[in-house]
Design an enzyme around this catalytic site. Structure first.
Site, PDB file in Angstrom:
ATOM      1  N   GLY A  80       2.868 -47.304  -4.966  1.00  0.00           N
ATOM      2  CA  GLY A  80       2.318 -48.604  -4.968  1.00  0.00           C
ATOM      3  C   GLY A  80       2.650 -49.656  -6.628  1.00  0.00           C
ATOM      4  CB  ALA A 104       4.111 -48.956 -10.771  1.00  0.00           C
ATOM      5  CG  ASP A 105      -1.019 -44.372  -9.789  1.00  0.00           C
ATOM      6  OD1 ASP A 105      -0.531 -43.600  -9.791  1.00  0.00           O
ATOM      7  OD2 ASP A 105      -1.585 -44.910 -11.038  1.00  0.00           O
ATOM      8  CD  GLN A 106       5.014 -41.874  -7.116  1.00  0.00           C
ATOM      9  OE1 GLN A 106       5.634 -40.905  -8.197  1.00  0.00           O
ATOM     10  NE2 GLN A 106       6.554 -41.727  -7.025  1.00  0.00           N
TER      11      GLN A 106
END
Length: 198
Positions: free
Chosen positions: A111, A74-76
């Site tokens: 994401g 996950a990442d932003q």
């Protein structure tokens, strides 16, 4: 039972998964996030697509090292119009970022991806519109002094689950997306894959 691995050292994401009843191990992905982020931006990808691609890259990297596990990446990304923000390197940079966001609406994109054995099984992205109130300089200084270095782990320099909520006047979007992962689509994918209870 399928082993779940979170390709991150994020305490917030780990807590989110554990509070949802999932047993998860943490193994940070060994990738250069900033270099990949910049390369994707040069390709012309928008911030939402970059968040998704970063989540996929993390999941793939860890799934190759742990092929038996299902890996969550996950990442932003954060964008204010055409301007994209990165995690601040120090509190002075955090202050500059918050001043740029003050009184304006920015978009936070989260994401998430699932991978096993070097193959993406699922990926998604969700976005939230975040409107900061026109807070005073005195409020900002007190906020930075109180929150301190923990703000450096957040691309937005705020922690919505704590005193950072006071920075905002309006939020449109899913709470989990704001914390760092679109949890409901992820849980649905885990159920579809037979990893979470249906």
């Amino acid at each position: 039972m399928t082993r779940l691995v979170l390709a991150s050292k994020s305490a917030a994401r780990a807590a989110m998964l554990r509070q949802a009843g999932l047993a998860v191990d943490l193994t940070p992905a060994d990738i250069d996030e900033r270099a990949l982020d910049e390369a994707l931006a040069r390709e012309g990808r928008d911030p939402a697509a970059i968040a998704r691609a970063l989540g996929e890259a993390k999941a793939l990297a860890v799934s190759r090292a742990h092929p038996e596990a299902v890996v969550i990446g996950a990442d932003q990304t954060l964008a204010l119009g055409p301007r994209r923000f990165s995690k601040p390197v120090d509190l002075q940079a955090a202050r500059a970022n918050l001043l740029a966001l003050r009184g304006r609406t920015h978009h936070l994109h989260s994401g998430v991806a699932l991978a096993r054995g070097g193959t993406i099984l699922f990926s998604a992205v969700a976005s939230a519109a975040m409107t900061m109130r026109p807070f005073s300089d005195a409020f900002l200084d007190a906020y930075l002094a109180g929150a301190g270095e923990r703000l450096l782990s957040s691309v937005g320099c705020y922690q919505l689950e704590a005193e950072g909520i006071q920075l905002f006047e309006r939020i449109e979007g899913d709470y989990f997306t704001i914390l760092g992962m679109p949890l409901l689509p992820l849980l649905a994918a885990l159920r579809t894959l037979g990893i979470a209870a249906t």
